[in-house]
Design a protein around this motif. Sequence first.
Motif, mmCIF file in Angstrom:
data_model
loop_
_atom_site.group_PDB
_atom_site.id
_atom_site.type_symbol
_atom_site.label_atom_id
_atom_site.label_comp_id
_atom_site.label_asym_id
_atom_site.label_seq_id
_atom_site.Cartn_x
_atom_site.Cartn_y
_atom_site.Cartn_z
ATOM 1 N N THR A 224 1.528 12.421 4.447
ATOM 2 C CA THR A 224 2.927 11.688 4.810
ATOM 3 C C THR A 224 2.532 10.321 5.359
ATOM 4 O O THR A 224 1.772 10.093 6.253
ATOM 5 N N LEU A 225 3.064 9.443 4.644
ATOM 6 C CA LEU A 225 2.604 7.809 5.127
ATOM 7 C C LEU A 225 4.013 7.214 5.790
ATOM 8 O O LEU A 225 4.942 7.724 5.321
ATOM 9 N N MET A 226 3.781 6.317 6.646
ATOM 10 C CA MET A 226 4.835 5.337 7.291
ATOM 11 C C MET A 226 4.402 4.109 7.381
ATOM 12 O O MET A 226 3.234 3.703 7.410
ATOM 13 N N ALA B 107 0.785 -1.291 0.066
ATOM 14 C CA ALA B 107 0.137 -0.010 0.014
ATOM 15 C C ALA B 107 0.900 1.376 0.037
ATOM 16 O O ALA B 107 0.588 2.419 -0.861
ATOM 17 N N ILE B 108 1.994 1.361 0.876
ATOM 18 C CA ILE B 108 2.785 2.665 0.931
ATOM 19 C C ILE B 108 3.780 2.879 -0.430
ATOM 20 O O ILE B 108 3.662 3.607 -1.160
ATOM 21 N N MET B 109 3.945 1.661 -1.138
ATOM 22 C CA MET B 109 4.796 1.762 -2.401
ATOM 23 C C MET B 109 3.559 2.306 -3.405
ATOM 24 O O MET B 109 4.342 2.838 -4.281
ATOM 25 N N GLU B 110 2.498 1.725 -3.396
ATOM 26 C CA GLU B 110 1.871 2.049 -4.607
ATOM 27 C C GLU B 110 0.989 3.177 -4.370
ATOM 28 O O GLU B 110 -0.019 3.808 -4.956
ATOM 29 N N ASN B 111 1.093 3.864 -3.256
ATOM 30 C CA ASN B 111 0.353 5.351 -2.864
ATOM 31 C C ASN B 111 1.162 6.282 -2.416
ATOM 32 O O ASN B 111 0.780 7.125 -1.741
ATOM 33 N N ALA C 162 -6.687 2.509 1.142
ATOM 34 C CA ALA C 162 -7.843 3.497 1.350
ATOM 35 C C ALA C 162 -7.375 4.368 2.427
ATOM 36 O O ALA C 162 -7.376 5.560 2.588
ATOM 37 N N PHE C 163 -6.746 3.813 3.310
ATOM 38 C CA PHE C 163 -6.142 4.506 4.814
ATOM 39 C C PHE C 163 -5.042 5.622 4.472
ATOM 40 O O PHE C 163 -4.981 6.539 4.832
ATOM 41 N N CYS C 164 -4.429 5.162 3.108
ATOM 42 C CA CYS C 164 -3.112 6.121 2.909
ATOM 43 C C CYS C 164 -3.672 7.136 1.986
ATOM 44 O O CYS C 164 -2.975 8.336 1.942
ATOM 45 N N GLN C 165 -4.979 7.085 1.446
ATOM 46 C CA GLN C 165 -5.369 8.242 0.524
ATOM 47 C C GLN C 165 -6.572 9.129 1.059
ATOM 48 O O GLN C 165 -6.311 10.411 0.850
ATOM 49 N N HIS C 166 -7.357 8.449 1.686
ATOM 50 C CA HIS C 166 -8.668 9.279 2.296
ATOM 51 C C HIS C 166 -8.177 10.332 3.261
ATOM 52 O O HIS C 166 -7.496 10.053 4.166
ATOM 53 N N ASP C 167 -9.129 11.470 3.424
ATOM 54 C CA ASP C 167 -8.941 12.534 4.480
ATOM 55 C C ASP C 167 -9.605 12.028 5.719
ATOM 56 O O ASP C 167 -10.494 11.090 5.661
ATOM 57 N N ALA D 74 -15.935 2.606 3.868
ATOM 58 C CA ALA D 74 -17.127 2.576 3.009
ATOM 59 C C ALA D 74 -17.093 3.546 1.749
ATOM 60 O O ALA D 74 -17.768 3.264 0.776
ATOM 61 N N ALA D 75 -16.090 4.538 2.038
ATOM 62 C CA ALA D 75 -15.962 5.244 0.563
ATOM 63 C C ALA D 75 -15.151 4.591 -0.528
ATOM 64 O O ALA D 75 -15.583 4.796 -1.600
ATOM 65 N N ASP D 76 -14.621 3.591 -0.133
ATOM 66 C CA ASP D 76 -13.782 2.672 -1.274
ATOM 67 C C ASP D 76 -14.505 1.142 -1.191
ATOM 68 O O ASP D 76 -13.887 0.378 -1.790
#
Length: 464
Positions: A288-290, A278-282, A459-464, A395-397
């Motif tokens: 900022t992701l970890m 997920a972190i590699m593809e997002n 989804a966790f990497c992208q959504h607000d 739910a959004a995804d």
Amino acid sequence: MNDSKKWSEALTYTKKSVYELREEKEIDKAMEYARGYAAFLDAAKTERESVRESVRLAEAQGFRPYRFGDEMKPGDKFYYNNRDKNLYLFTVGTEPIECGIRISAAHIDSPRIDLKQCPLYEESGMSFFKTHYYGGIRKYQWVATPLALHGVVIKKDGTSVEVCIGEDESDPVFYINDLLPHLGHEIDRKPLGEAIPGEKLNILVGSRPFDGEGESDSIKLRTLYLLHEKYGITEEDFLSAEISAVPAFKARDIGFDRSLLGAYGHDDRVCAYPALSAIMENADSKHTLMCVLADKEETGSDGNTGMKSDLLLDLINAIAKARGGDPAAVRAASRCLSADVSAAYDPNFSDVFEKRNSALLSAGVVLCKFTGARGKSGTNDASAEYIGWLRRVMAADEIVWQAGELGRVDCGGGGTVAKFIAEHNIETVDLGVPVISMHAPFEVISKVDLYEAYRAFSAFCQHD
């Protein structure tokens, strides 16, 4: 009747199988994703191998090593390799760092059998390695099972030697003796947890004497000679070695329909791999992701490569400083998915589960509000507000997910790294894949649950 059906759908909560909710093309994607995961499992049976394979995959996606003090700018992708046993990957987003960091934290150690520091001995025509098991194993599952040896030896001169014996088809494998049933009547009367004492988990490694001699320790000498011939090591070098015995078999499809995957080490690489993916593809996320791949979870998360280490704080502080933010504010705004497995409901052992609140196989990724034992001892009990936010994200995804906990209230329990992260004032909850036969040498997961975990972490990497 129509009104009843309408209101039932609107008001009740029922776990549904991924197969009910996904089209065939999505199921095919899950099966394909599982092939990459199976290859990862076969290449990464220890935490050291997991770090090595994860670094290889990350570098192919443009991640580069981080050194404390390095400058950071939006779009940068870094990894920090902690002693080859613990890995941090992070990407720098475009939004202000005070918005926090999205953290996915899995562990890459698994229950296994480690060699003692003075392991080799000879007895009654056989040579053995003495061992000390690592993590929560059911010892009877490890006898009469083909084993491979993985690890590293640091020689007296400081050089490092990688050991991997038992994975290639031409390699020998190793073995822990079991007692034949004809003579096992006394053992059969013992409780299952006491039938095989830890000191009897001795690994059979040879039976041929050196040069055909029958002198004392001649078989042990031949074993040492072969090790020296292949690796250049001596018996003293075991004092600075980390060698583990792990199951020698590879990941395999389970069942006529190939919908399940059996392997050693699903706990917790079945969460580590999708978190890493997920972190590699997002990496283009504005956040900022970890991704944390931690060691020592199976023994309490202690040590400088476990989740109790201050390294997480050090890296958050470094990121905050480099981006002109306050570390305390960054932690307070951060969110974490403690990516760890849950026990899948098993109808063969239904007495230890409470079915309404247990994870079902193939019903999606599992959200565990709390773990711990009995009266929630040793748990991070995630807030309702954080659970509500995560529900909206999934739910959004259209992520297929389910709620679950680890068995009946008074049957035992277990912990994860969640509480150690939450102690830093970071919103944290457990999210992972349900597993059959957790901690066994050969565990089972559903491929569609694995894929839903990947979708959830993305989804966790992208959504607000």
